[in-house]
Write a protein that holds these residues in place. Structure first.
Motif, PDB file in Angstrom:
ATOM      1  N   MET A  30      76.639   7.347  50.405  1.00 19.61           N
ATOM      2  CA  MET A  30      76.609   8.480  51.665  1.00 19.61           C
ATOM      3  C   MET A  30      75.491   8.976  52.109  1.00 19.61           C
ATOM      4  O   MET A  30      75.037   9.379  53.347  1.00 19.61           O
ATOM      5  CB  MET A  30      77.665   9.485  51.171  1.00 19.61           C
ATOM      6  CG  MET A  30      79.209   9.034  50.981  1.00 19.61           C
ATOM      7  SD  MET A  30      79.906   8.551  52.685  1.00 19.61           S
ATOM      8  CE  MET A  30      80.126  10.188  53.210  1.00 19.61           C
ATOM      9  N   PHE A  31      74.626   9.373  50.885  1.00 25.20           N
ATOM     10  CA  PHE A  31      73.169   9.936  51.249  1.00 25.20           C
ATOM     11  C   PHE A  31      72.310   8.865  52.038  1.00 25.20           C
ATOM     12  O   PHE A  31      71.619   9.246  53.032  1.00 25.20           O
ATOM     13  CB  PHE A  31      72.445  10.100  49.855  1.00 25.20           C
ATOM     14  CG  PHE A  31      71.180  10.556  50.113  1.00 25.20           C
ATOM     15  CD1 PHE A  31      70.882  11.969  50.386  1.00 25.20           C
ATOM     16  CD2 PHE A  31      70.084   9.867  49.937  1.00 25.20           C
ATOM     17  CE1 PHE A  31      69.565  12.420  50.672  1.00 25.20           C
ATOM     18  CE2 PHE A  31      68.702  10.144  49.981  1.00 25.20           C
ATOM     19  CZ  PHE A  31      68.602  11.730  50.367  1.00 25.20           C
ATOM     20  N   LEU A  32      72.435   7.624  51.721  1.00 28.43           N
ATOM     21  CA  LEU A  32      71.844   6.770  52.392  1.00 28.43           C
ATOM     22  C   LEU A  32      72.258   6.376  53.995  1.00 28.43           C
ATOM     23  O   LEU A  32      71.517   6.261  54.935  1.00 28.43           O
ATOM     24  CB  LEU A  32      71.678   5.237  51.765  1.00 28.43           C
ATOM     25  CG  LEU A  32      70.696   5.234  50.474  1.00 28.43           C
ATOM     26  CD1 LEU A  32      70.885   3.707  50.015  1.00 28.43           C
ATOM     27  CD2 LEU A  32      69.469   5.572  50.681  1.00 28.43           C
ATOM     28  N   PHE A  33      73.619   6.444  54.017  1.00 33.19           N
ATOM     29  CA  PHE A  33      74.176   6.570  55.423  1.00 33.19           C
ATOM     30  C   PHE A  33      73.791   7.534  56.395  1.00 33.19           C
ATOM     31  O   PHE A  33      73.348   7.535  57.392  1.00 33.19           O
ATOM     32  CB  PHE A  33      75.709   6.407  55.243  1.00 33.19           C
ATOM     33  CG  PHE A  33      76.581   6.257  56.532  1.00 33.19           C
ATOM     34  CD1 PHE A  33      76.440   4.947  57.232  1.00 33.19           C
ATOM     35  CD2 PHE A  33      77.142   7.283  57.166  1.00 33.19           C
ATOM     36  CE1 PHE A  33      77.136   4.707  58.475  1.00 33.19           C
ATOM     37  CE2 PHE A  33      77.599   7.238  58.533  1.00 33.19           C
ATOM     38  CZ  PHE A  33      77.692   6.007  59.000  1.00 33.19           C
ATOM     39  N   TRP A  34      73.794   8.790  55.797  1.00 31.68           N
ATOM     40  CA  TRP A  34      73.370   9.987  56.365  1.00 31.68           C
ATOM     41  C   TRP A  34      71.957   9.900  56.758  1.00 31.68           C
ATOM     42  O   TRP A  34      71.711  10.357  57.857  1.00 31.68           O
ATOM     43  CB  TRP A  34      73.696  11.229  55.456  1.00 31.68           C
ATOM     44  CG  TRP A  34      73.197  12.592  56.142  1.00 31.68           C
ATOM     45  CD1 TRP A  34      73.622  13.219  57.265  1.00 31.68           C
ATOM     46  CD2 TRP A  34      72.461  13.339  55.713  1.00 31.68           C
ATOM     47  NE1 TRP A  34      73.132  14.249  57.451  1.00 31.68           N
ATOM     48  CE2 TRP A  34      72.388  14.508  56.559  1.00 31.68           C
ATOM     49  CE3 TRP A  34      71.431  13.398  54.739  1.00 31.68           C
ATOM     50  CZ2 TRP A  34      71.442  15.637  56.404  1.00 31.68           C
ATOM     51  CZ3 TRP A  34      70.513  14.493  54.415  1.00 31.68           C
ATOM     52  CH2 TRP A  34      70.604  15.514  55.385  1.00 31.68           C
ATOM     53  N   GLN A  35      71.061   9.450  55.864  1.00 31.31           N
ATOM     54  CA  GLN A  35      69.528   9.327  56.227  1.00 31.31           C
ATOM     55  C   GLN A  35      69.421   8.189  57.203  1.00 31.31           C
ATOM     56  O   GLN A  35      68.507   8.448  58.245  1.00 31.31           O
ATOM     57  CB  GLN A  35      68.856   9.187  55.062  1.00 31.31           C
ATOM     58  CG  GLN A  35      68.723  10.298  53.915  1.00 31.31           C
ATOM     59  CD  GLN A  35      67.812  11.338  54.498  1.00 31.31           C
ATOM     60  OE1 GLN A  35      67.007  11.201  55.354  1.00 31.31           O
ATOM     61  NE2 GLN A  35      68.291  12.613  54.134  1.00 31.31           N
ATOM     62  N   LEU A  36      70.004   7.162  57.080  1.00 32.34           N
ATOM     63  CA  LEU A  36      69.694   6.235  58.211  1.00 32.34           C
ATOM     64  C   LEU A  36      70.287   6.299  59.628  1.00 32.34           C
ATOM     65  O   LEU A  36      69.902   5.756  60.535  1.00 32.34           O
ATOM     66  CB  LEU A  36      70.174   4.937  57.690  1.00 32.34           C
ATOM     67  CG  LEU A  36      69.323   4.427  56.310  1.00 32.34           C
ATOM     68  CD1 LEU A  36      69.883   2.929  55.850  1.00 32.34           C
ATOM     69  CD2 LEU A  36      67.698   4.111  56.742  1.00 32.34           C
ATOM     70  N   SER A  37      71.211   7.111  59.864  1.00 32.83           N
ATOM     71  CA  SER A  37      72.051   7.536  61.189  1.00 32.83           C
ATOM     72  C   SER A  37      71.445   8.648  61.864  1.00 32.83           C
ATOM     73  O   SER A  37      70.602   9.203  61.387  1.00 32.83           O
ATOM     74  CB  SER A  37      73.504   7.482  60.789  1.00 32.83           C
ATOM     75  OG  SER A  37      73.730   8.651  60.068  1.00 32.83           O
TER      76      SER A  37
END
Length: 75
Positions: free
Chosen positions: A68-75
């Motif tokens: 979730m953290f990586l998804f939030w940072q990349l989007s």
């Protein structure tokens, strides 16, 4: 007076032999008791099903959190 005379003499060889056997049997049974205690400790310290489920749930939550953290940072 009989006891006094018997204690002065270390006893007959048969009595000494019986005492030695008794000591040997005590040592053997002490080893068996120790092995039984060790086996019981191993059984009680083994992980149960609830601990395994809790560990897996924590790892799953960690992976989901990172995702979730990586998804939030990349989007």
């Amino acid at each position: 007076m009989g006891k006094k005379d018997a204690s002065a003499n270390r006893g007959t060889p048969v009595e000494q032999y019986r005492k030695d056997i008794g000591k040997h049997d005590y040592k053997k049974s002490k080893k068996e008791v120790k092995s039984m205690k060790d086996k019981a400790d191993m059984k009680s310290s083994a992980l149960g099903i609830t601990e395994i489920i809790m560990i897996l749930a924590a790892l799953f939550a960690l992976v989901v959190g990172i995702y979730m953290f990586l998804f939030w940072q990349l989007s």
